[in-house]
Scaffold this active site. Structure first.
Site, PDB file in Angstrom:
ATOM      1  N   HIS A 268      -3.305  -5.479   1.919  1.00  0.00           N
ATOM      2  CA  HIS A 268      -2.858  -5.365   3.011  1.00  0.00           C
ATOM      3  C   HIS A 268      -2.995  -7.038   3.169  1.00  0.00           C
ATOM      4  O   HIS A 268      -3.909  -7.430   4.231  1.00  0.00           O
ATOM      5  CB  HIS A 268      -3.781  -4.845   3.646  1.00  0.00           C
ATOM      6  CG  HIS A 268      -3.644  -3.237   4.286  1.00  0.00           C
ATOM      7  ND1 HIS A 268      -2.516  -2.512   4.536  1.00  0.00           N
ATOM      8  CD2 HIS A 268      -3.985  -2.394   3.074  1.00  0.00           C
ATOM      9  CE1 HIS A 268      -2.468  -1.054   4.212  1.00  0.00           C
ATOM     10  NE2 HIS A 268      -3.114  -0.818   3.547  1.00  0.00           N
TER      11      HIS A 268
ATOM     12  N   GLU B 215      -1.231  -8.294   5.587  1.00  0.00           N
ATOM     13  CA  GLU B 215      -0.967  -8.544   7.169  1.00  0.00           C
ATOM     14  C   GLU B 215      -2.084  -8.191   7.857  1.00  0.00           C
ATOM     15  O   GLU B 215      -2.039  -8.714   8.888  1.00  0.00           O
ATOM     16  CB  GLU B 215       0.256  -7.582   7.405  1.00  0.00           C
ATOM     17  CG  GLU B 215      -0.185  -6.115   7.272  1.00  0.00           C
ATOM     18  CD  GLU B 215      -0.259  -4.939   5.974  1.00  0.00           C
ATOM     19  OE1 GLU B 215      -0.819  -3.759   6.435  1.00  0.00           O
ATOM     20  OE2 GLU B 215      -0.224  -5.858   5.037  1.00  0.00           O
TER      21      GLU B 215
ATOM     22  N   CYS C 204       0.825  -0.929  -0.102  1.00  0.00           N
ATOM     23  CA  CYS C 204      -0.158  -0.346   0.044  1.00  0.00           C
ATOM     24  C   CYS C 204       1.005   1.196   0.132  1.00  0.00           C
ATOM     25  O   CYS C 204       1.430   1.687  -1.086  1.00  0.00           O
ATOM     26  CB  CYS C 204      -1.444  -0.674   1.488  1.00  0.00           C
ATOM     27  SG  CYS C 204      -2.389   1.344   0.922  1.00  0.00           S
TER      28      CYS C 204
END
Length: 274
Positions: free
Chosen positions: A212, A214, A100
């Protein structure tokens, strides 16, 4: 654009991480989702190191630049004299992954959405990005993506949060994932012929994603990055003794791996190899 010394990748032979030792991944911990990345690095079988000082890059095979706010990260990195060490890390052959805002940080060119007065970038990734292609925070969304993860063709649940998009790539850039634009988004664009947008790429030791990974339970992107970083020599631009002193005086903000990550309905729990 404000930076004038983009990353240059080393072509020198490297010594991979030993089979016995873990791959050490530094996570730029200035702002954004660094704690979540640290947790996923641990889940994927690596060692996570929060990086707020140049000395903390010592011995790292790879570096993750997390999502967050790219201008804020750039301002703090300049104030803390981190730009040159970060560029040196990649120039000496370390693997770097930007998610990002981290994608924007690595891009060579910003086509739209650049801050007034310019924005300092690390550069090195031969792509052109649109900084806020998918809109504002309220336009965040998730989608199932087909991804070119070696040995695994299952779709990936991608979360886009005020996400950038890659508009074009250079000849040496491999496209790992694309997103098919819905009709309502295509109607907003000046180029009505645009049907897909690039959202994940790899170029030598650099990787970038618009989304994302994560904050999902899926660790495949982190496993892929650990495999990339494991082929790189540990960074020797600073001494281990300097790193130990930097760690000794550091205020630790998180314990890597103790954060939960979201699934569709439950928390995934503390870090563990999945």
């Amino acid at each position: 654009r404000a930076h004038d010394q983009p990353l240059r990748m080393s072509s020198a032979p490297t010594t991979p991480a030993s089979a016995a030792g873990k791959v050490r991944i530094g996570v730029l911990a200035l702002q954004g989702s660094f704690a979540e990345h640290c947790a996923h690095v641990v889940r994927a079988g690596g060692e996570a190191v929060e990086v707020r000082k140049a000395e903390q890059l010592a011995g790292c095979h790879g570096l993750i630049i997390p999502g967050g706010e790219s201008t804020t990260m750039a301002n703090v990195a300049r104030r803390w004299n981190l730009f040159e060490p970060l560029r040196d890390f990649a120039a000496k052959g370390g693997a770097v992954w930007g998610t990002c805002a981290g994608l924007i940080f690595l891009a060579e060119r910003i086509n739209k959405g650049e801050k007034q007065g310019g924005q300092e970038l690390l550069g090195g990734l031969d792509v052109t990005v649109d900084r806020n292609f998918f809109g504002s925070q309220i336009d965040s969304f998730e989608a199932q993506l087909a991804c070119k993860i070696p040995g695994d063709d299952r779709p990936f649940r991608a979360l886009f949060i005020r996400a950038p998009a890659i508009l074009s790539v250079g000849a040496g850039v491999e496209v790992l994932a694309e997103y098919t634009l819905p009709e309502e988004k295509r109607r907003e664009l000046a180029d009505k012929s645009l049907e897909k947008i690039i959202v994940a790429v790899k170029q030598a030791n650099l990787m970038a994603t618009s989304f994302h990974p994560e904050i999902t339970v899926d660790t495949r992107w982190h496993v892929l990055f650990l495999e990339m970083a494991g082929k790189c020599a540990p960074y020797a631009g600073v001494k281990e003794t300097d790193k130990e002193e930097a760690q000794r005086t550091e205020i630790k903000l998180v314990s890597p791996g103790q954060l939960p990550v979201f699934t569709d309905s439950v928390f995934a729990g503390a870090a563990r190899k999945m």
